[in-house]
Design a protein around this motif. Structure first.
Motif, PDB file in Angstrom:
ATOM      1  N   THR A 189      -8.282   6.889 -32.891  1.00  0.00           N
ATOM      2  CA  THR A 189      -6.905   6.303 -32.445  1.00  0.00           C
ATOM      3  C   THR A 189      -5.866   7.395 -32.463  1.00  0.00           C
ATOM      4  O   THR A 189      -5.517   8.041 -33.523  1.00  0.00           O
ATOM      5  N   PHE A 190      -5.000   7.404 -31.329  1.00  0.00           N
ATOM      6  CA  PHE A 190      -4.039   8.434 -31.185  1.00  0.00           C
ATOM      7  C   PHE A 190      -2.884   7.881 -31.067  1.00  0.00           C
ATOM      8  O   PHE A 190      -2.510   6.554 -30.445  1.00  0.00           O
ATOM      9  N   MET A 191      -1.754   8.679 -31.602  1.00  0.00           N
ATOM     10  CA  MET A 191      -0.281   7.998 -31.605  1.00  0.00           C
ATOM     11  C   MET A 191       0.485   9.245 -31.090  1.00  0.00           C
ATOM     12  O   MET A 191       0.263  10.239 -31.430  1.00  0.00           O
ATOM     13  N   ASN A 192       1.727   8.490 -30.567  1.00  0.00           N
ATOM     14  CA  ASN A 192       2.594   9.736 -30.174  1.00  0.00           C
ATOM     15  C   ASN A 192       3.621   9.849 -31.156  1.00  0.00           C
ATOM     16  O   ASN A 192       3.807   9.116 -31.998  1.00  0.00           O
TER      17      ASN A 192
ATOM     18  N   ASP B  26       7.006  20.496 -33.656  1.00  0.00           N
ATOM     19  CA  ASP B  26       5.812  21.212 -33.186  1.00  0.00           C
ATOM     20  C   ASP B  26       4.435  20.616 -33.488  1.00  0.00           C
ATOM     21  O   ASP B  26       3.332  21.190 -33.412  1.00  0.00           O
ATOM     22  N   ILE B  27       4.459  19.418 -33.942  1.00  0.00           N
ATOM     23  CA  ILE B  27       3.129  18.394 -33.905  1.00  0.00           C
ATOM     24  C   ILE B  27       3.047  17.778 -32.537  1.00  0.00           C
ATOM     25  O   ILE B  27       3.897  17.079 -31.862  1.00  0.00           O
ATOM     26  N   ALA B  28       1.742  18.186 -32.092  1.00  0.00           N
ATOM     27  CA  ALA B  28       1.541  17.942 -30.530  1.00  0.00           C
ATOM     28  C   ALA B  28       0.437  17.525 -30.092  1.00  0.00           C
ATOM     29  O   ALA B  28      -0.400  17.292 -31.090  1.00  0.00           O
ATOM     30  N   THR B  29       0.100  17.383 -28.874  1.00  0.00           N
ATOM     31  CA  THR B  29      -1.138  17.084 -28.489  1.00  0.00           C
ATOM     32  C   THR B  29      -2.388  17.315 -29.063  1.00  0.00           C
ATOM     33  O   THR B  29      -2.617  18.527 -29.106  1.00  0.00           O
TER      34      THR B  29
ATOM     35  N   ASP C 234      -0.130  11.782 -28.018  1.00  0.00           N
ATOM     36  CA  ASP C 234      -1.436  12.058 -28.793  1.00  0.00           C
ATOM     37  C   ASP C 234      -1.327  13.181 -30.078  1.00  0.00           C
ATOM     38  O   ASP C 234      -2.004  13.856 -30.139  1.00  0.00           O
ATOM     39  N   ALA C 235      -0.185  12.981 -30.701  1.00  0.00           N
ATOM     40  CA  ALA C 235       0.169  14.016 -31.652  1.00  0.00           C
ATOM     41  C   ALA C 235      -0.353  13.766 -33.006  1.00  0.00           C
ATOM     42  O   ALA C 235      -0.422  14.546 -33.899  1.00  0.00           O
ATOM     43  N   VAL C 236      -0.842  12.415 -33.278  1.00  0.00           N
ATOM     44  CA  VAL C 236      -1.424  12.076 -34.691  1.00  0.00           C
ATOM     45  C   VAL C 236      -2.655  11.215 -34.246  1.00  0.00           C
ATOM     46  O   VAL C 236      -2.673  10.649 -33.279  1.00  0.00           O
TER      47      VAL C 236
END
Length: 791
Positions: A424-427, A409-412, A441-443
């Motif tokens: 900075t985004f990570m998947n 459930d960690i999501a965009t 873009d979850a982190v």
């Protein structure tokens, strides 16, 4: 084009300052300091983070989609003897895969590789198989490896991580309630509710004829636990008005069912609850209804627009709100570097690896500051909530969010709102059956101004008009890693902030919908009325973490420095005789234990290495600093959380590190409060914690005193909790002297007015290369300045 209003003073607008009234010495200093130097323009668009190169392969990296598919194919090979059915075709009496994830390598295997020339530890997949065809049907976990799948790959039970006596096995009655398991309960529930549809229609203007029947105008929810020890199984079902905000629109009706085992013919009705009454049979319920004893004082609304997180024009508007709110921007370029392949980060002396699992979300490994390891592991273990109330759903609900695969459930996140512009985004990638899903873009990672200087001092007076002779101030900043998990009704924001002084701050915030109850005026002890027919249900949030400290090695101790009051006599104060003073009473914890923050914060807890001292002979360590709302579970002996939630019953705990104790909780513990698969209390078996490899377990959380301001959703501003790990004699001095982002100002006292001489250490003030034209100065009585500019 009309642009945004720029609030504040920038160098290009200083010509207008002469029109301002006197602002005092401090503001005069700022103006003159700004004019005394050249402000170089720096672009607001600073591009991606520089590239770092990880010193070692990330041994904690999740398994790849290719690994997931290969493991799936291996398990479905008839030669394994697992006798698996495809999940879409399975019933509760079949064997089928529920999910596949990662087992992180054991620490004893990692350290030789990380710190020397040891071999790269093998990688294993973690597999959950629901085994309905065995004589004792249930859930069994397996470990599959080494990966990638090859001739040496084996399948074996994943038992060593669970201490409850059954290894990775959980009995059917207590195993996860998936759609296949729910399906065998639905016919009984549908039959019962169809028989009384005239009653629910009359009382609530709504009925239930089954989940797929178009005439159904109610939705259902049944919380956890659904069993006490795996020998029984039940459902306490609440009904709500369907919609996107159904959590906020419960009705006053509950259906209670006993449903043990895999044979639906053995299921039975336990009873109904409505109007604060329990009815054991349909006949009892119908008799009360026909006697007019079930009339509802409050009617639940069918409209849910009031519970949406959108703009509410009926609340009016606020001045200047059409202008964008202030934003945090990394002016001057990113000051952190990332190895995206290895998920390795470097920032201002910090370095660490990141990983991810579907259960626990983001985890951190090998956290170092200036090349020295502070923590081997920092990870979320569990997010728990326990409710209270005089209605079945509220009274019996305990959630363990790993049960719902919190990491999935960690999501965009939305740039500029969930995370600052330019972050900075990570998947993240998780695996469902034989496929993999990417949450984009979850982190996010971003550096931000702390909002206060790291250090500052204004020295003395002088013979000039300035009230000081020298002033030194250092910029405060940190790099934050953030993820938001929306688990059902709640949005948990997890922040890990690495500060430039060598401290780490962990913060959790909660937003989202309350799990609410139907409102009764006499139930105010469990929460206030928050809507037309809705009560905010009182509950606790407990978020449990693991911090495996390695302060300069694995021989660590936990020092307790208690503030005590002693009576003393001092010959230089003879007139006082004996008088009280406070002093530190230092000791070391000797054995594993759970413990709480001292009342009034009158104790300091430091993880240190007694074998290594700083220049002043003090053992080097890191202090555990309580922040906002550090708490534990209120109810310590509830039947719903009796032995499966031991991790939540103290503020802190310290144990010896063991590869066989990787987690504080099992994700399926929730349905086993009386006989947990994994019993955290068994960690504390009298082992020494002096000069050993220590793990500190700590809890953040909130006692959620619900309120009308939880509508439509709980606000992050109030619902937050934090802790900090701060150097305690780890260095010889504060870690701010090597930072160039500072100003040191000296007043030349040779003249009456004084001249400001200041040092910027070659770091200019940042300024976006967006120059406002024709500034218009407006002066308000409160000296708030606005420049409306064409951009």
């Amino acid at each position: 084009m009309k642009g945004i209003a720029v609030v504040g003073l920038v160098a290009s607008q200083l010509a207008a300052v002469t029109a301002l009234p006197p602002l005092g010495y401090e503001r005069k200093l700022v103006r003159e300091a700004l004019t005394a130097r050249d402000v170089s323009g720096i672009s607001c668009s600073d591009g991606p983070a520089p590239v770092a190169t990880a010193p070692k392969t990330n041994v904690w990296a999740p398994i790849t989609p290719e690994d997931n598919r290969a493991v799936w194919d291996l398990l479905y090979n008839p030669a394994t003897g697992l006798n698996l059915t495809l999940p879409d075709d399975a019933t509760v009496t079949d064997n089928y895969i529920f999910w596949i994830d990662t087992i992180h390598a054991n620490k004893t295997g990692v350290l030789p590789y990380l710190d020397g020339d040891g071999p790269l530890p093998p990688k294993y997949a973690r597999v959950v198989i629901f085994e309905g065809s065995r004589s004792d049907p249930g859930s069994q976990e397996y470990m599959v490896g080494p990966l990638p799948v090859g001739n040496t790959t084996i399948i074996q039970p994943y038992d060593y991580a669970f201490n409850g006596g059954s290894g990775g096995y959980v009995p059917f009655n207590a195993r996860y309630v998936d759609s296949t398991k729910s399906a065998i309960v639905t016919p009984l529930m549908t039959a019962i509710m169809t028989n009384i549809s005239d009653i629910t229609q009359a009382l609530f203007n709504a009925s239930y004829f089954g989940p797929s029947n178009r005439s159904t105008t109610l939705t259902t929810t049944a919380g956890t636990p659904v069993s006490f020890d795996g020998t029984q199984q039940f459902r306490n079902i609440m009904f709500r008005i369907p919609g996107v905000a159904s959590y906020m629109t419960p009705i006053d009706f509950f259906l209670l069912i006993n449903c043990p085992g895999t044979d639906p013919s053995k299921f039975s009705l336990k009873g109904f609850v409505t109007n604060e009454q329990f009815f054991e049979t349909e006949a009892d319920l119908r008799a009360a209804f026909e006697a007019g004893e079930l009339a509802q004082e409050y009617t639940q609304t069918l409209d849910q627009s009031w519970a949406l997180v959108d703009y509410k024009p009926e609340l009016g508007s606020r001045p200047f709100d059409r202008q964008p709110a202030p934003s945090s921007i990394e002016l001057g370029g990113k000051r952190y570097a990332i190895d995206m392949k290895e998920k390795y980060v470097e920032y201002m002396g910090w370095s660490y690896y990141m990983s991810y699992t579907r259960l626990h979300g983001i985890t951190f490994y090998d956290i170092k500051f200036k090349g020295e390891r502070i923590l081997y592991e920092l990870s979320l273990q569990e997010a728990m909530a326990q409710y209270a109330g005089n209605q079945p759903k509220a009274a019996n609900t305990v959630y363990h969010d790993t049960y719902y695969s919190l990491g999935v459930d960690i999501a965009t996140m939305i740039e500029g709102y969930d995370c600052p512009f330019g972050a900075t985004f990570m998947n993240v990638t998780y695996h469902e059956l034989n496929a993999s899903t990417v949450n984009q873009d979850a982190v996010c990672l971003f550096e931000s101004d702390s909002g206060y200087p790291l250090s500052r001092h204004r020295y003395g007076g002088g013979n000039t008009s300035y009230p000081f002779t020298r002033l030194g101030v250092t910029k405060g900043s940190s790099l934050t890693v953030r993820a938001i998990a929306t688990v059902g009704n709640y949005d948990y924001m997890f922040d890990y902030s690495f500060h430039v002084d060598g401290s780490i701050e962990i913060t959790v915030r909660a937003s989202g919908y309350l799990q609410s109850s139907f409102y009764y005026p006499d139930q105010g002890a469990w929460g206030p009325r928050i809507a037309q027919a809705t009560q905010g249900s009182l509950h606790d949030h407990i978020i449990n973490y693991k911090a495996d400290f390695d302060i300069l090695g694995t021989e660590n101790s936990l020092q307790v420095s208690e503030l005590v009051v002693v009576n003393v006599t001092q010959p230089w104060f003879p007139e006082l005789g004996s008088f009280p003073q406070m002093q530190l009473n230092k000791s070391m914890m000797t054995v594993e234990q759970q413990f709480n923050w001292a009342p009034n914060n009158e104790a300091m807890y430091v993880v240190l290495n007694e074998n290594v001292t700083n220049a002043w002979g003090e053992p080097r360590g890191y202090r555990l600093v309580p922040g906002k709302s550090d708490l534990h579970l209120t109810i310590l002996d509830s039947p719903w959380s009796f032995k499966n939630s031991e991790f939540a019953k103290s503020h802190l705990a310290v144990t010896r590190q063991h590869d066989t104790e990787p987690y504080s909780n099992s994700w399926q513990n929730i349905n086993l409060p009386m006989a947990p698969q994994h019993d955290y209390s068994l960690f504390f078996d009298g082992e020494s914690v002096e000069k050993e490899d220590l793990v500190v377990w700590f809890n953040l959380g909130m006692h959620h005193y619900t309120r009308a301001e939880d509508v439509p959703v709980t606000l992050f501003t109030e619902a937050q909790s934090s802790i900090q790990f701060a150097p305690q004699n780890f260095f010889d001095r504060a870690q701010d002297g090597d930072l160039l982002n500072r100003r040191y100002i000296v007043v030349d006292q040779s003249t009456e007015e004084g001249v400001l001489n200041y040092e910027d250490y070659g770091v200019p003030l940042p300024q976006c290369m967006v120059a406002p034209s024709e500034p218009v100065l407006e002066i308000s009585p409160t000296l708030s300045y606005e420049f409306e500019a064409e951009l």
